[in-house]
Design a protein around this motif. Structure first.
Motif, PDB file in Angstrom:
ATOM      1  N   ARG A   1      49.331  43.828  22.366  1.00 27.79           N
ATOM      2  CA  ARG A   1      48.008  44.398  22.649  1.00 27.79           C
ATOM      3  C   ARG A   1      48.025  45.394  23.803  1.00 27.79           C
ATOM      4  N   GLU A   2      49.152  45.535  24.463  1.00 22.75           N
ATOM      5  CA  GLU A   2      49.259  46.448  25.604  1.00 22.75           C
ATOM      6  C   GLU A   2      50.340  47.483  25.304  1.00 22.75           C
ATOM      7  N   PRO A   3      50.161  48.723  25.776  1.00 29.99           N
ATOM      8  CA  PRO A   3      51.096  49.802  25.414  1.00 29.99           C
ATOM      9  C   PRO A   3      52.340  49.871  26.291  1.00 29.99           C
ATOM     10  N   PHE A   4      53.031  48.734  26.469  1.00 34.94           N
ATOM     11  CA  PHE A   4      54.203  48.714  27.331  1.00 34.94           C
ATOM     12  C   PHE A   4      55.443  48.298  26.548  1.00 34.94           C
TER      13      PHE A   4
ATOM     14  N   ASN B   1      57.244  55.982  32.413  1.00 35.70           N
ATOM     15  CA  ASN B   1      55.823  55.886  32.727  1.00 35.70           C
ATOM     16  C   ASN B   1      55.536  54.482  33.250  1.00 35.70           C
ATOM     17  N   PHE B   2      54.664  54.384  34.252  1.00 38.86           N
ATOM     18  CA  PHE B   2      54.426  53.110  34.908  1.00 38.86           C
ATOM     19  C   PHE B   2      52.937  52.765  34.943  1.00 38.86           C
TER      20      PHE B   2
ATOM     21  N   ILE C   1      56.477  51.069  31.385  1.00 37.79           N
ATOM     22  CA  ILE C   1      56.860  49.846  32.082  1.00 37.79           C
ATOM     23  C   ILE C   1      55.700  49.357  32.933  1.00 37.79           C
ATOM     24  N   ALA C   2      55.348  48.094  32.772  1.00 42.22           N
ATOM     25  CA  ALA C   2      54.334  47.467  33.617  1.00 42.22           C
ATOM     26  C   ALA C   2      55.033  46.896  34.849  1.00 42.22           C
ATOM     27  N   VAL C   3      54.536  47.232  36.031  1.00 38.83           N
ATOM     28  CA  VAL C   3      55.218  46.828  37.256  1.00 38.83           C
ATOM     29  C   VAL C   3      54.295  46.034  38.170  1.00 38.83           C
ATOM     30  N   LEU C   4      54.895  45.196  39.000  1.00 31.94           N
ATOM     31  CA  LEU C   4      54.214  44.578  40.124  1.00 31.94           C
ATOM     32  C   LEU C   4      54.250  45.598  41.257  1.00 31.94           C
ATOM     33  N   PRO C   5      53.115  45.900  41.903  1.00 34.96           N
ATOM     34  CA  PRO C   5      53.050  47.057  42.812  1.00 34.96           C
ATOM     35  C   PRO C   5      54.118  47.101  43.899  1.00 34.96           C
TER      36      PRO C   5
END
Length: 294
Positions: free
Chosen positions: A141-144, A129-130, A101-105
């Protein structure tokens, strides 16, 4: 379908090429890879013969990469990094399914992670996983598997699940502004700005019935940095509720103007439309949708 074998060089030869390009010599590459100089040279020659393009040239007593070799080495480096990440992912997760998961900090730290703690406890067979991403990206193109997005439901090629509306409040160090102020009083104080929220202060003042012109001040690319600067007395930050409440409880910041203001934009969980969500993602979506409604 995997490419034909003739286009798939050995890992050892790719490691040799990458090391020579990065370190500048076959001797340094051999030392890093714990190989002899001749072993590295053989691997590079075999790679060059397999590719059919000149990747190396003699330069004095050593070897140097041709422009084509340098370009290929850059692509190889990306491949090796992806392979290493995939290996780390499976090693860390073991037999578990995994979700990246891609997160905003700030939102990830103060809103998402506290809630996902219970999800993780209820779903021990799913490894979470973050990674940090501050803006939309291409899921191909991104592993999310999914990402947190702020704004409208406008991430191209993604399905959106709204998690929370944005509510903001001014926050500053207790020593900067004692007691409660009128909104207009903040115009006399240094105001801190977030790069991804242009015009946020102007919008906030307009919603308080106190129009303001173009406002200047220190600029930050993350809420956490801006909150830290506010705590150190650099100025007043306009913070989202989930971060402001944590800072208020800690006593580092206080609200010089009372009350939260709802503004445009919301936080969404997004995932790609080009592929169906995995079973692990389906479970997360069902769980987090009920959490957001609660």
């Amino acid at each position: 379908m995997i490419a034909p074998r003739r286009f798939l060089p050995s890992i050892s030869s790719l490691l040799a090429l990458e090391a020579v390009e990065r370190l500048g010599s076959a001797t340094a590459a051999a030392e890093e890879l714990a190989l002899t100089h001749s072993a590295v040279s053989r691997q590079l020659k075999a790679l060059q013969d397999q590719i059919g393009v000149t990747l190396l040239r003699r330069e004095g007593k050593g070897l140097a990469l041709t422009p084509a070799g340098a370009d290929y080495a850059a692509s190889v480096r990306d491949y090796l990094q992806d392979l290493a990440r995939a290996s780390l992912k499976i090693r860390a997760g073991g037999e578990q399914s995994s979700l990246n998961i891609a997160v905003l900090p700030a939102f990830g730290t103060h809103w998402l992670l506290p809630r996902l703690r219970r999800f993780a406890a209820e779903n021990p067979d799913i490894a979470l996983n973050f990674g940090t991403r501050l803006s939309p990206f291409d899921f191909t193109r991104e592993p999310f598997d999914a990402a947190i997005h702020f704004g409208g439901a406008d991430w191209p090629g993604a399905t959106h699940l709204e998690l929370a509306r944005e509510r903001v409040i001014p926050a500053c160090a207790p020593g900067l502004a004692a007691g409660q102020l009128a909104p207009a009083d903040l115009l006399a104080l240094p105001l801190l700005h977030l790069e991804s929220r242009p015009g946020a202060w102007e919008d906030w003042f307009a919603r308080q019935g106190c129009p303001a012109g173009h406002l200047r001040g220190m600029l930050f690319d993350q809420f956490g940095q801006m909150a830290e600067a506010a705590a150190l007395g650099f100025g007043v930050a306009l913070l989202p509720a989930f971060l402001a409440e944590a800072e208020f409880r800690a006593g580092r910041l206080h609200p010089p103007v009372a009350g939260y203001t709802e503004v445009d934009g919301a936080y969404h969980l997004v995932w790609p439309q080009v592929r169906p969500p995995s079973r692990a993602l389906q479970r997360l979506l069902k769980w987090i949708e009920s959490e957001a409604k609660g």
